[in-house]
Write a protein that holds these residues in place. Structure first.
Motif, mmCIF file in Angstrom:
data_model
loop_
_atom_site.group_PDB
_atom_site.id
_atom_site.type_symbol
_atom_site.label_atom_id
_atom_site.label_comp_id
_atom_site.label_asym_id
_atom_site.label_seq_id
_atom_site.Cartn_x
_atom_site.Cartn_y
_atom_site.Cartn_z
ATOM 1 N N GLN A 199 36.392 38.909 37.563
ATOM 2 C CA GLN A 199 37.068 38.120 38.594
ATOM 3 C C GLN A 199 38.571 38.335 38.501
ATOM 4 O O GLN A 199 39.142 38.417 37.420
ATOM 5 C CB GLN A 199 36.742 36.642 38.386
ATOM 6 C CG GLN A 199 37.457 35.693 39.347
ATOM 7 C CD GLN A 199 37.142 34.241 39.028
ATOM 8 O OE1 GLN A 199 36.026 33.915 38.660
ATOM 9 N NE2 GLN A 199 38.133 33.380 39.152
ATOM 10 N N CYS A 201 42.480 37.369 38.567
ATOM 11 C CA CYS A 201 43.120 36.164 38.024
ATOM 12 C C CYS A 201 44.620 36.337 37.928
ATOM 13 O O CYS A 201 45.147 37.457 37.872
ATOM 14 C CB CYS A 201 42.553 35.846 36.640
ATOM 15 S SG CYS A 201 42.765 37.195 35.445
ATOM 16 N N THR A 204 44.768 32.566 32.653
ATOM 17 C CA THR A 204 43.482 32.249 32.041
ATOM 18 C C THR A 204 42.837 31.027 32.689
ATOM 19 O O THR A 204 41.613 30.901 32.710
ATOM 20 C CB THR A 204 43.661 32.032 30.523
ATOM 21 O OG1 THR A 204 44.120 33.271 29.948
ATOM 22 C CG2 THR A 204 42.371 31.624 29.844
ATOM 23 N N ASP A 206 42.365 30.562 35.676
ATOM 24 C CA ASP A 206 41.539 31.006 36.806
ATOM 25 C C ASP A 206 40.169 31.497 36.365
ATOM 26 O O ASP A 206 39.316 31.782 37.216
ATOM 27 C CB ASP A 206 42.240 32.148 37.559
ATOM 28 C CG ASP A 206 43.564 31.720 38.152
ATOM 29 O OD1 ASP A 206 43.701 30.540 38.510
ATOM 30 O OD2 ASP A 206 44.468 32.580 38.259
ATOM 31 N N CYS A 207 39.952 31.634 35.070
ATOM 32 C CA CYS A 207 38.739 32.265 34.549
ATOM 33 C C CYS A 207 37.716 31.238 34.078
ATOM 34 O O CYS A 207 38.022 30.059 33.917
ATOM 35 C CB CYS A 207 39.104 33.200 33.385
ATOM 36 S SG CYS A 207 40.274 34.498 33.841
ATOM 37 N N CYS A 213 42.615 35.933 30.966
ATOM 38 C CA CYS A 213 43.134 36.787 32.040
ATOM 39 C C CYS A 213 43.917 37.939 31.421
ATOM 40 O O CYS A 213 44.917 37.732 30.745
ATOM 41 C CB CYS A 213 44.041 35.980 32.963
ATOM 42 S SG CYS A 213 44.584 36.907 34.429
ATOM 43 N N CYS A 230 39.541 38.678 34.776
ATOM 44 C CA CYS A 230 39.027 37.819 33.714
ATOM 45 C C CYS A 230 38.133 38.639 32.793
ATOM 46 O O CYS A 230 37.302 39.421 33.258
ATOM 47 C CB CYS A 230 38.223 36.668 34.302
ATOM 48 S SG CYS A 230 39.206 35.515 35.292
#
Length: 275
Positions: A199, A201, A204, A206-207, A213, A230
């Motif tokens: 994913q 990002c 981090t 966002d993960c 990240c 991620c």
């Protein structure tokens, strides 16, 4: 017969939609289902002399798409300002076909300029190449998973008809191991496979749980995207469900010290005897 322009002027800057180094792509030419997320890569085509030599195909590992007019004036990367026009296509991942055109119609003409073009590659593509050993580990930033049969005939990204079979495994996020399975030994084909990146990002946060990240890809075409992907921390492996291991937090409980026992000794006064 082939023709090149007679004048050689100072080239103009290519017409690109630049946003902080991010290039907007258009007119993708490919026979593959290439993900929209990609970044640009320069391809050296060179000259193509001779009497009507026809199209020229270049090996360009990792290239997944090119603009059809990438070789034309004001878009090619070499400084020549000739009016030569070309049709650029990607018949398969890793190969670029260049053909001279006249008024939009393909011809068999060659060209004298040292042509260079800008194409694109997908982070999902992993260039493995040949190997003199039975296994090979490839650095593939952003990649988090690959199908075990991704390198086999009918599924590999490189266009080879060899019946070699392979096993593809993740050593860890960003490291892919390819092993030949039908014989003991290496392989000669310029192997390429399609895998899956994590994913996107910015941090981090966002993960998913256990991921971090990684700032591994910074330049893309088609959209302004995040700084990285991620991925699991270094030296860790995803479980069978594709999740990163979550570090176990150990809580240490300190027991209170045992109570102190005080022993009181009573000394009786000496007894005095009177006669």
């Amino acid at each position: 017969m082939f023709a090149c322009g007679a004048r050689k002027n100072t080239p103009k800057n290519p017409k690109r939609n630049d946003l902080n180094g991010l290039i907007e792509a258009s007119s993708l030419q490919s026979n593959q289902n290439v993900p929209a997320l990609s970044y640009d890569v320069d391809v050296h085509v060179g000259s193509h002399d001779g009497h009507e030599p026809g199209p020229k195909t270049i090996n360009a590992p990792s290239v997944t798409a090119c603009d059809e007019d990438a070789g034309n004036r004001n878009k090619r990367t070499n400084p020549d300002n000739y009016d030569d026009t070309f049709q650029i296509s990607v018949p398969e991942i890793g190969k670029v076909k260049v053909q001279r055109t006249l008024n939009g119609t393909p011809t068999n003409w060659g060209w004298g300029m040292n042509l260079g073009i800008r194409c694109r590659t997908s982070p999902d593509y992993v260039h493995v190449g040949p190997s003199s050993h039975g296994s090979k580990v490839i650095n593939a930033p952003g990649v988090v998973s690959c199908d075990a049969d991704a390198a086999n005939l009918g599924k590999r990204a490189s266009d080879t008809h060899a019946n070699d079979t392979f096993d593809v495994q993740m050593v860890q996020d960003g490291l892919v191991k390819v092993t030949r399975t039908d014989v003991t030994g290496g392989w000669g084909m310029d192997l390429g496979i399609m895998c899956k990146t994590g994913q996107k990002c910015n941090s981090t946060g966002d993960c998913s749980a256990g991921e971090e990240c990684r700032d591994t890809w910074k330049r893309y075409n088609g959209e302004i995207v995040a700084a990285g992907f991620c991925a699991c921390p270094q030296n860790t492996v995803r479980d069978s469900s594709g999740k990163c291991p979550i570090p176990t937090t150990t809580t240490t409980t300190t027991s209170p010290p045992p109570p102190t026992t005080t022993t009181t000794t009573t000394t009786a006064p000496p007894t005095t005897t009177t006669t």
